[in-house]
Write an enzyme that holds these catalytic residues in place. Structure first.
Site, PDB file in Angstrom:
ATOM      1  N   TYR A 125       6.912   3.143   2.825  1.00 43.49           N
ATOM      2  CA  TYR A 125       6.338   2.150   1.911  1.00 43.49           C
ATOM      3  C   TYR A 125       7.437   1.194   1.490  1.00 43.49           C
ATOM      4  O   TYR A 125       8.575   1.610   1.227  1.00 43.49           O
ATOM      5  CB  TYR A 125       5.753   2.825   0.667  1.00 43.49           C
ATOM      6  CG  TYR A 125       5.335   1.837  -0.405  1.00 43.49           C
ATOM      7  CD1 TYR A 125       4.057   1.288  -0.406  1.00 43.49           C
ATOM      8  CD2 TYR A 125       6.233   1.439  -1.398  1.00 43.49           C
ATOM      9  CE1 TYR A 125       3.671   0.369  -1.383  1.00 43.49           C
ATOM     10  CE2 TYR A 125       5.859   0.520  -2.369  1.00 43.49           C
ATOM     11  CZ  TYR A 125       4.581  -0.007  -2.354  1.00 43.49           C
ATOM     12  OH  TYR A 125       4.216  -0.926  -3.301  1.00 43.49           O
ATOM     13  N   GLU A 213       3.790  -6.549  -0.208  1.00 46.32           N
ATOM     14  CA  GLU A 213       3.671  -5.088  -0.113  1.00 46.32           C
ATOM     15  C   GLU A 213       3.332  -4.715   1.326  1.00 46.32           C
ATOM     16  O   GLU A 213       2.334  -5.187   1.873  1.00 46.32           O
ATOM     17  CB  GLU A 213       2.586  -4.561  -1.046  1.00 46.32           C
ATOM     18  CG  GLU A 213       2.477  -3.034  -1.027  1.00 46.32           C
ATOM     19  CD  GLU A 213       1.395  -2.521  -1.961  1.00 46.32           C
ATOM     20  OE1 GLU A 213       1.740  -1.786  -2.905  1.00 46.32           O
ATOM     21  OE2 GLU A 213       0.216  -2.861  -1.743  1.00 46.32           O
TER      22      GLU A 213
END
Length: 403
Positions: A125, A213
């Site tokens: 991530y 993101e």
């Protein structure tokens, strides 16, 4: 402003970020054509069909009409139109959507990048955003990327790392090495991660973004590092510098009332409460929402009519608030600095008369320029409008009408 995954990936690739390749499609036939083109370019035989909506959790989400997931694997070109058909035109429900879901009008046909090889693919991530407390950009990352990142943050917060970026130097080499080390990488993948981080940060700055993101960032079996997803939010204050990005806006993904408010020059955000708010100035709006909470109500919206509110704009604002069936009362709180209170009062009276029978109680507090004249307009209008002088008095009246 948010954009779709396929749009975010196109921007990332312009800054040298390696991305999962693919093409957008609006019909099953277009999806098949995209798969054929993708196979010619990449040699891939398997494809990923991904719903394009402004919400996360698509892989776990469900299309209500067909039961399909929002992200599915097609093991041949022939399967692609079938998989796309099960998603297109349906409503995808995820943890980040309402219970009714979001209509899917496009799918992204992407290459399958999870092919087995010398080593297993790994998901990470990574995001870039502004830490307002520090006044600096930060890179947030985790070795445990993928669909369960929210669970990782909740149950094992020590697995979430942050790297604060100095605005004068940008991302330093030692920071790239630290990130790659914390992600457990070595060899070629270690080097590739450094390039990925620098390119991602360059894209974030160059776009005037509020957030980038990437979940997941994938280390492939042949040690490439690529963005498999892309969630991009632009800073609206910087969009004037990027007219090409403004063209990426998809108003069908936004609340219709918020879109209408923007066109009318109003700042409107839908909330879940029962008291509509009409205020001038963001700070006063926040204070008004606080006083509503203290009075036992819940704000139904944030609505800033701005410093140049006139009768027409006030009427438009009223119509927007009253379109929300949850609204049981409306609190108008105006401080007349630039705007004249009597002008706002006239707008309230005109709106009340033009809209006919308004059954929702209206509490009006006007202070500042021409406040006395404004109160006289309200009191002499003959309308069922409650006038207040102080903010506490306005709050008490809200509590009274909700009782």
């Amino acid at each position: 402003m948010n954009i779709h995954e396929y749009q975010g990936k196109s921007i990332l690739s312009q800054y040298g970020v390696a991305v999962q390749r693919g093409y957008v499609a609006a019909t099953p036939d277009e999806a098949k054509a995209a798969a054929i083109k993708l196979k010619e370019e990449t040699g891939t035989g398997w494809f990923v069909v991904k719903a394009q909506i402004h919400a996360g959790g698509r892989g776990k989400g469900t299309v209500t009409e067909t039961g399909s997931r929002g992200v599915v694997l097609a093991k041949s070109i022939e399967e692609v139109p079938e998989k796309a058909q099960a998603i297109l035109g349906g409503h995808l429900v995820t943890l980040q959507t309402k219970s009714s879901g979001k209509l899917v009008s496009k799918v992204f046909i992407a290459e399958d990048v999870y092919a087995p090889g010398a080593s297993e693919p790994k998901e990470f991530y990574m995001s870039v955003l502004l830490d307002r407390g520090l006044g600096r950009n930060v890179i947030v990352y985790s070795p445990d990327g993928g669909m369960n990142i929210e669970e990782v943050a909740e149950k094992t917060p020590e697995r979430i790392f942050k790297e604060v970026i100095d605005p004068l130097t940008g991302v330093n080499d030692f920071q790239c090495r630290k990130i790659a080390f914390n992600l457990g990488l070595s060899g070629e993948a270690f080097k590739q991660m450094g390039k990925f981080v620098k390119s991602l940060y360059a894209a974030y700055l160059g776009c005037d973004a509020a957030m980038f993101e990437i979940n997941p960032v994938l280390k492939t079996s042949d040690d490439r590092v690529i963005a498999v997803d892309a969630k991009v939010t632009f800073d609206g204050n910087g969009l004037f510098r990027h007219p090409d990005y403004q063209q990426m806006r998809d108003v069908t993904e936004e609340d219709p009332i918020e879109v209408e408010a923007g066109a009318a020059g109003l700042n409107y955000v839908k909330l879940e409460g029962n008291v509509g708010c009409m205020v001038n100035g963001a700070g006063l709006a926040m204070a008004t929402m606080d006083i509503i909470k203290l009075s036992g109500g819940d704000p139904a919206n944030f609505l800033d009519v701005g410093g140049t509110a006139d009768a027409k704009r006030v009427e438009t604002a009223f119509r927007m608030i009253l379109r929300d069936p949850a609204v049981k009362a409306i609190l108008v709180n105006i401080f007349g600095g630039i705007v004249r209170c009597d002008r706002v009062a006239q707008g309230i009276v005109d709106a009340y008369k033009n809209m006919g029978n308004i059954e929702v109680p209206i509490i009006v507090r006007l202070q500042g320029t021409n406040a006395v004249e404004a109160k006289e307009l309200i009191d002499n209008s003959g309308l069922a409008v409650h006038s207040a002088i102080t903010l506490q008095e306005a709050a008490d009246k809200v509590k009274e009408v909700l009782a």
